[in-house]
Scaffold this motif. Structure first.
Motif, PDB file in Angstrom:
ATOM      1  N   ASP A 100      -1.560 -31.451 -41.870  1.00 34.58           N
ATOM      2  CA  ASP A 100      -1.924 -32.802 -41.429  1.00 34.58           C
ATOM      3  C   ASP A 100      -1.870 -33.790 -42.595  1.00 34.58           C
ATOM      4  OD1 ASP A 100      -4.150 -32.271 -42.953  1.00 34.58           O
ATOM      5  OD2 ASP A 100      -5.481 -31.917 -41.238  1.00 34.58           O
ATOM      6  N   HIS A 101      -2.347 -35.036 -42.332  1.00 32.63           N
ATOM      7  CA  HIS A 101      -2.251 -36.101 -43.330  1.00 32.63           C
ATOM      8  C   HIS A 101      -3.118 -35.822 -44.556  1.00 32.63           C
ATOM      9  CE1 HIS A 101      -5.815 -37.098 -40.962  1.00 32.63           C
ATOM     10  NE2 HIS A 101      -6.251 -37.749 -42.022  1.00 32.63           N
ATOM     11  N   ALA A 102      -4.074 -34.892 -44.446  1.00 28.89           N
ATOM     12  CA  ALA A 102      -4.918 -34.529 -45.594  1.00 28.89           C
ATOM     13  C   ALA A 102      -4.355 -33.328 -46.352  1.00 28.89           C
ATOM     14  CB  ALA A 102      -6.332 -34.226 -45.117  1.00 28.89           C
ATOM     15  N   ALA A 103      -3.109 -32.939 -46.028  1.00 28.21           N
ATOM     16  CA  ALA A 103      -2.451 -31.781 -46.653  1.00 28.21           C
ATOM     17  C   ALA A 103      -3.212 -30.487 -46.384  1.00 28.21           C
ATOM     18  CB  ALA A 103      -2.265 -31.998 -48.147  1.00 28.21           C
ATOM     19  N   THR A 104      -3.833 -30.406 -45.213  1.00 24.45           N
ATOM     20  CA  THR A 104      -4.553 -29.197 -44.805  1.00 24.45           C
ATOM     21  C   THR A 104      -3.700 -28.430 -43.804  1.00 24.45           C
ATOM     22  OG1 THR A 104      -6.674 -30.304 -45.109  1.00 24.45           O
ATOM     23  CG2 THR A 104      -6.654 -28.310 -43.751  1.00 24.45           C
ATOM     24  N   ILE A 105      -3.619 -27.126 -43.957  1.00 27.57           N
ATOM     25  CA  ILE A 105      -2.797 -26.302 -43.074  1.00 27.57           C
ATOM     26  C   ILE A 105      -3.378 -26.315 -41.656  1.00 27.57           C
ATOM     27  CG2 ILE A 105      -1.982 -23.964 -42.606  1.00 27.57           C
ATOM     28  CD1 ILE A 105      -1.967 -23.451 -45.589  1.00 27.57           C
ATOM     29  N   VAL A 106      -2.514 -26.634 -40.700  1.00 22.80           N
ATOM     30  CA  VAL A 106      -2.883 -26.601 -39.286  1.00 22.80           C
ATOM     31  C   VAL A 106      -2.403 -25.307 -38.645  1.00 22.80           C
ATOM     32  CG1 VAL A 106      -2.566 -27.736 -37.044  1.00 22.80           C
ATOM     33  CG2 VAL A 106      -2.871 -29.118 -39.111  1.00 22.80           C
ATOM     34  N   HIS A 107      -1.192 -24.888 -39.026  1.00 25.09           N
ATOM     35  CA  HIS A 107      -0.635 -23.655 -38.442  1.00 25.09           C
ATOM     36  C   HIS A 107       0.444 -23.123 -39.383  1.00 25.09           C
ATOM     37  CE1 HIS A 107       0.741 -20.721 -35.526  1.00 25.09           C
ATOM     38  NE2 HIS A 107       1.977 -21.148 -35.718  1.00 25.09           N
ATOM     39  N   ASN A 109       3.529 -19.851 -39.377  1.00 26.02           N
ATOM     40  CA  ASN A 109       4.119 -18.785 -38.570  1.00 26.02           C
ATOM     41  C   ASN A 109       4.018 -17.433 -39.292  1.00 26.02           C
ATOM     42  OD1 ASN A 109       6.076 -18.967 -40.531  1.00 26.02           O
ATOM     43  ND2 ASN A 109       7.758 -19.455 -39.154  1.00 26.02           N
ATOM     44  N   ALA A 110       4.463 -16.390 -38.610  1.00 24.59           N
ATOM     45  CA  ALA A 110       4.326 -15.033 -39.149  1.00 24.59           C
ATOM     46  C   ALA A 110       5.122 -14.862 -40.440  1.00 24.59           C
ATOM     47  CB  ALA A 110       4.787 -14.015 -38.108  1.00 24.59           C
ATOM     48  N   ALA A 111       6.291 -15.517 -40.524  1.00 23.51           N
ATOM     49  CA  ALA A 111       7.109 -15.403 -41.734  1.00 23.51           C
ATOM     50  C   ALA A 111       6.379 -15.984 -42.946  1.00 23.51           C
ATOM     51  CB  ALA A 111       8.445 -16.106 -41.528  1.00 23.51           C
ATOM     52  N   ALA A 112       5.615 -17.064 -42.743  1.00 27.23           N
ATOM     53  CA  ALA A 112       4.854 -17.658 -43.840  1.00 27.23           C
ATOM     54  C   ALA A 112       3.734 -16.726 -44.290  1.00 27.23           C
ATOM     55  CB  ALA A 112       4.289 -19.006 -43.410  1.00 27.23           C
ATOM     56  N   PHE A 113       3.059 -16.084 -43.330  1.00 31.53           N
ATOM     57  CA  PHE A 113       2.010 -15.114 -43.683  1.00 31.53           C
ATOM     58  C   PHE A 113       2.595 -13.963 -44.497  1.00 31.53           C
ATOM     59  CE2 PHE A 113      -0.346 -17.099 -40.174  1.00 31.53           C
ATOM     60  CZ  PHE A 113      -1.612 -17.196 -40.747  1.00 31.53           C
ATOM     61  N   ALA A 114       3.775 -13.476 -44.073  1.00 30.73           N
ATOM     62  CA  ALA A 114       4.396 -12.347 -44.772  1.00 30.73           C
ATOM     63  C   ALA A 114       4.850 -12.738 -46.174  1.00 30.73           C
ATOM     64  CB  ALA A 114       5.588 -11.836 -43.958  1.00 30.73           C
ATOM     65  N   ALA A 115       5.313 -13.970 -46.336  1.00 28.08           N
ATOM     66  CA  ALA A 115       5.867 -14.394 -47.621  1.00 28.08           C
ATOM     67  C   ALA A 115       4.783 -14.757 -48.630  1.00 28.08           C
ATOM     68  CB  ALA A 115       6.813 -15.573 -47.424  1.00 28.08           C
ATOM     69  N   PHE A 116       3.742 -15.432 -48.174  1.00 30.51           N
ATOM     70  CA  PHE A 116       2.771 -15.992 -49.109  1.00 30.51           C
ATOM     71  C   PHE A 116       1.383 -15.362 -48.997  1.00 30.51           C
ATOM     72  CE2 PHE A 116       5.753 -19.492 -47.959  1.00 30.51           C
ATOM     73  CZ  PHE A 116       6.492 -19.443 -49.127  1.00 30.51           C
ATOM     74  N   GLY A 117       1.000 -14.884 -47.825  1.00 27.43           N
ATOM     75  CA  GLY A 117      -0.304 -14.262 -47.649  1.00 27.43           C
ATOM     76  C   GLY A 117      -1.443 -15.230 -47.922  1.00 27.43           C
ATOM     77  N   GLY A 118      -2.613 -14.931 -47.429  1.00 28.01           N
ATOM     78  CA  GLY A 118      -3.775 -15.767 -47.677  1.00 28.01           C
ATOM     79  C   GLY A 118      -3.653 -17.166 -47.122  1.00 28.01           C
ATOM     80  N   ILE A 119      -2.843 -17.331 -46.077  1.00 33.76           N
ATOM     81  CA  ILE A 119      -2.661 -18.643 -45.454  1.00 33.76           C
ATOM     82  C   ILE A 119      -3.408 -18.646 -44.128  1.00 33.76           C
ATOM     83  CG2 ILE A 119      -0.985 -20.168 -44.359  1.00 33.76           C
ATOM     84  CD1 ILE A 119       0.989 -19.457 -46.443  1.00 33.76           C
ATOM     85  N   ALA A 120      -4.218 -19.673 -43.943  1.00 28.70           N
ATOM     86  CA  ALA A 120      -4.983 -19.798 -42.700  1.00 28.70           C
ATOM     87  C   ALA A 120      -5.247 -21.276 -42.446  1.00 28.70           C
ATOM     88  CB  ALA A 120      -6.291 -19.023 -42.791  1.00 28.70           C
ATOM     89  N   PRO A 121      -5.419 -21.660 -41.188  1.00 32.64           N
ATOM     90  CA  PRO A 121      -5.751 -23.060 -40.886  1.00 32.64           C
ATOM     91  C   PRO A 121      -6.988 -23.509 -41.650  1.00 32.64           C
ATOM     92  CG  PRO A 121      -5.164 -21.892 -38.878  1.00 32.64           C
ATOM     93  CD  PRO A 121      -5.230 -20.863 -39.953  1.00 32.64           C
ATOM     94  N   GLY A 122      -6.915 -24.703 -42.213  1.00 34.97           N
ATOM     95  CA  GLY A 122      -8.026 -25.245 -42.967  1.00 34.97           C
ATOM     96  C   GLY A 122      -7.853 -25.156 -44.468  1.00 34.97           C
ATOM     97  N   ILE A 123      -6.895 -24.346 -44.935  1.00 36.10           N
ATOM     98  CA  ILE A 123      -6.661 -24.217 -46.375  1.00 36.10           C
ATOM     99  C   ILE A 123      -5.863 -25.422 -46.877  1.00 36.10           C
ATOM    100  CG2 ILE A 123      -5.426 -22.865 -48.125  1.00 36.10           C
ATOM    101  CD1 ILE A 123      -6.200 -20.373 -46.665  1.00 36.10           C
ATOM    102  N   SER A 124      -6.200 -25.884 -48.067  1.00 40.03           N
ATOM    103  CA  SER A 124      -5.512 -27.028 -48.661  1.00 40.03           C
ATOM    104  C   SER A 124      -4.188 -26.582 -49.268  1.00 40.03           C
ATOM    105  CB  SER A 124      -6.386 -27.675 -49.729  1.00 40.03           C
ATOM    106  OG  SER A 124      -5.680 -28.682 -50.412  1.00 40.03           O
TER     107      SER A 124
END
Length: 421
Positions: A100-107, A109-124
Motif C-alpha cells: 500500500d501507500h505506506a510501503a506495507t505488504i498487503v499480499h 504470492n507463493a513464489a515470493a514466500f519461497a524466494a524471500f521467506g519471512g514475508i507476511a501482510p503488515g511487514i514493512s
C-alpha cells in the motif's frame, strides 16, 4: 401447450418492442417506398420486395455494434469480478508482492514466500529490502514521481540470486502498488560462463601463439646458423602447435555435445568390451609413466544403453588423467560393478589412482571448463582443461552421474554410474 403459448407470446412481444423502437425509421422507409411507387412507376413486385426488406431491417436491434460491445464489456466485467487479486497473484510464476501507500505488504504470492521467506501482510517493505536500489525504487513509485520503475537487485541469502524488479501502481485510486521480481540469475550465470569461456580460450590460444612467434623471430635472427638451437626451438614449436590442435579439438567436441539433444536409449553398449579397449589404447602411456593398470570386472553381462564412441571418450579421459596425474602411485585400478539400487539399477565404473589426490576445495569445480587444480602440472601433462567438462556433458546426455572421491596423499577415485535401462 401452456409453455408453447408463453414462448410464442414472448416472441411476439419482442417483435412488437423492436417494431416500436424502430417505428420512425419504419415510417420513413414506407413513405419513401410509396413515393417511389407513385412517381417512378415501379412494379408492384418491386414494391412488395422493398417493404419486406424494410421490415426485416427494422427487426434488427438498433445500434447492433454498440450493443455487441456493451455485451462484451458486461461479460468481461462479470468474469473479472470472479477473480480476486490473490488469485491473479497466485497465477504469476515470478515472486509478486502487493503493498500500500505506506510501503506495507498487503499480499505476497507463493513464489515470493519461497524466494524471500519471512514475508507476511503488515511487514514493512523498506525493512525487508534494505538495499539502496530497492529503497529508491519504492520512493520513486510511492511519491508519484513515476508511474512505474525498474531496478536490478541482488539477494545475497540463502544463495545469491539476481532479480530485475519492476514496481508500478495498481489501477486508479486504489492506493495499491505491486512489485514483480524477474529472476535473472541463470541468464547472468550463462553470460559470465560465456565471458569466462571466451577469455580462457583466447588466453590458452594466445600463450602458444606468442611462444611460436618468439621462436620464429629467434630462428630468423640469433639462432639462424645454430643447428642445435634450431632443433630445440622447432621441437618446442611442434609441441605448442600440438597443444593448440588438442585445444581446438576439445572445443569442437564441447560444441557438438551442446548442440546434440539428450540421448534416447536405443543401442546397447558392452561396458566390459569398451573399457578393455580404452585400457589397451592407453597401455603405452601407462608404461611410459611406470604404471600398472589393474582390472576388477564383475561377472555376467555389463550392458547399458548409450553411445559407444561417447562412452569410450568418457573412460579414455578419466583413465588418461589417472595415468598422468596419479603416476606416483604406481598403479591404477579400474572396477566395473553392478549398482543394484532399488529405485534405479545400473552399472558403476570406477577409475582409481593412488597419486597425490585432489584437495577437497577443488572437487566441486573440477568439471568446470579450463579449471585446473595445478596449472603448471596440467600444462606439463599437455592438458587442455576441458576433458572433465566433456565427460560431464556426455554423462548428462546419458542420464548418468559422476562422483569424485579423493583424499590428499591417497589418490582419487572417479566413479561413473550408468542406468541399466
Amino acid at each position: 401447450m401452456t409453455e408453447l403459448d408463453a414462448e410464442q407470446k414472448g416472441m411476439a412481444h419482442a417483435i412488437a418492442v423492436r417494431l416500436w423502437q424502430s417505428r420512425w425509421l419504419l415510417a420513413a422507409g414506407v413513405l419513401a417506398v410509396l413515393i417511389a411507387f407513385a412517381f417512378a412507376s415501379v412494379s408492384a413486385y418491386v414494391l412488395v420486395l422493398a417493404l419486406f426488406l424494410l421490415l426485416a431491417a427494422a427487426m434488427l436491434p438498433a445500434g447492433g455494434l454498440r450493443q455487441s460491445a456493451e455485451d462484451a464489456s458486461a461479460i468481461e466485467a462479470i468474469g473479472l469480478q470472479r477473480l480476486s487479486g490473490e488469485y491473479l497473484a497466485a497465477a504469476v510464476a515470478d515472486p509478486l508482492i502487493i503493498f500500500d501507500h505506506a510501503a506495507t505488504i498487503v499480499h505476497a504470492n507463493a513464489a515470493a514466500f519461497a524466494a524471500f521467506g519471512g514475508i507476511a501482510p503488515g511487514i514493512s517493505l523498506p525493512l525487508k529490502f534494505r538495499a539502496p536500489e530497492m529503497q529508491a525504487l519504492l520512493d520513486s513509485v510511492l511519491s508519484g514521481t513515476v508511474a512505474s520503475d525498474v531496478v536490478d537487485y541482488t539477494e545475497k541469502l540463502p544463495v545469491e540470486r539476481a532479480y530485475r524488479v519492476s514496481a508500478s501502481s495498481v489501477g486508479h485510486g486504489t492506493d495499491l502498488y505491486v512489485l514483480v521480481f524477474k529472476d535473472q540469475s541463470e541468464a547472468r550465470r550463462i553470460d559470465r560462463m560465456r565471458a569466462d569461456f571466451i577469455a580462457n580460450a583466447s588466453h590458452e590460444l594466445r600463450t602458444p601463439l606468442a611462444s611460436i612467434a618468439g621462436f620464429i623471430e629467434t630462428l630468423r635472427g640469433p639462432a639462424r646458423n645454430d643447428p642445435a638451437a634450431r632443433e630445440q626451438f622447432l621441437q618446442i614449436m611442434q609441441n605448442q602447435t600440438g597443444r593448440m590442435a588438442r585445444l581446438i579439438d576439445d572445443l569442437l567436441s564441447l560444441s557438438r555435445l551442446e548442440m546434440k539433444p539428450y540421448l534416447k536409449p536405443g543401442t546397447e553398449v558392452d561396458l566390459r568390451q569398451t573399457v578393455d579397449s580404452v585400457i589397451d589404447s592407453l597401455a603405452p602411456l601407462a608404461r611410459e609413466n611406470g604404471l600398472v593398470i589393474e582390472r576388477d570386472f564383475a561377472k555376467g553381462p555389463l550392458d547399458v544403453p548409450g553411445d559407444r564412441d561417447e562412452l569410450f571418450q568418457v573412460f579414455e579421459n578419466l583413465l588418461e588423467n589417472a595415468c598422468k596425474y596419479g603416476q606416483s602411485g604406481g598403479r591404477v585400478l579400474v572396477t566395473i560393478a553392478h549398482a543394484d539400487d532399488v529405485s534405479e539399477p545400473g552399472i558403476e565404473v570406477t577409475i582409481r589412482d593412488f597419486g597425490p589426490g585432489i584437495p577437497e576445495e577443488h572437487i566441486p569445480r573440477i568439471t568446470e571448463r579450463f579449471y585446473r587444480v595445478d596449472v603448471e602440472t596440467s600444462r606439463t601433462q599437455k592438458g587442455t582443461g576441458l576433458g572433465l567438462s566433456i565427460v560431464k556433458h556426455i554423462l548428462t546426455r546419458h542420464n548418468a552421474r559422476l562422483s569424485i572421491k579423493s583424499e590428499v596423499g591417497k589418490g582419487a577415485a572417479f566413479s561413473v554410474y550408468l542406468p541399466a535401462h
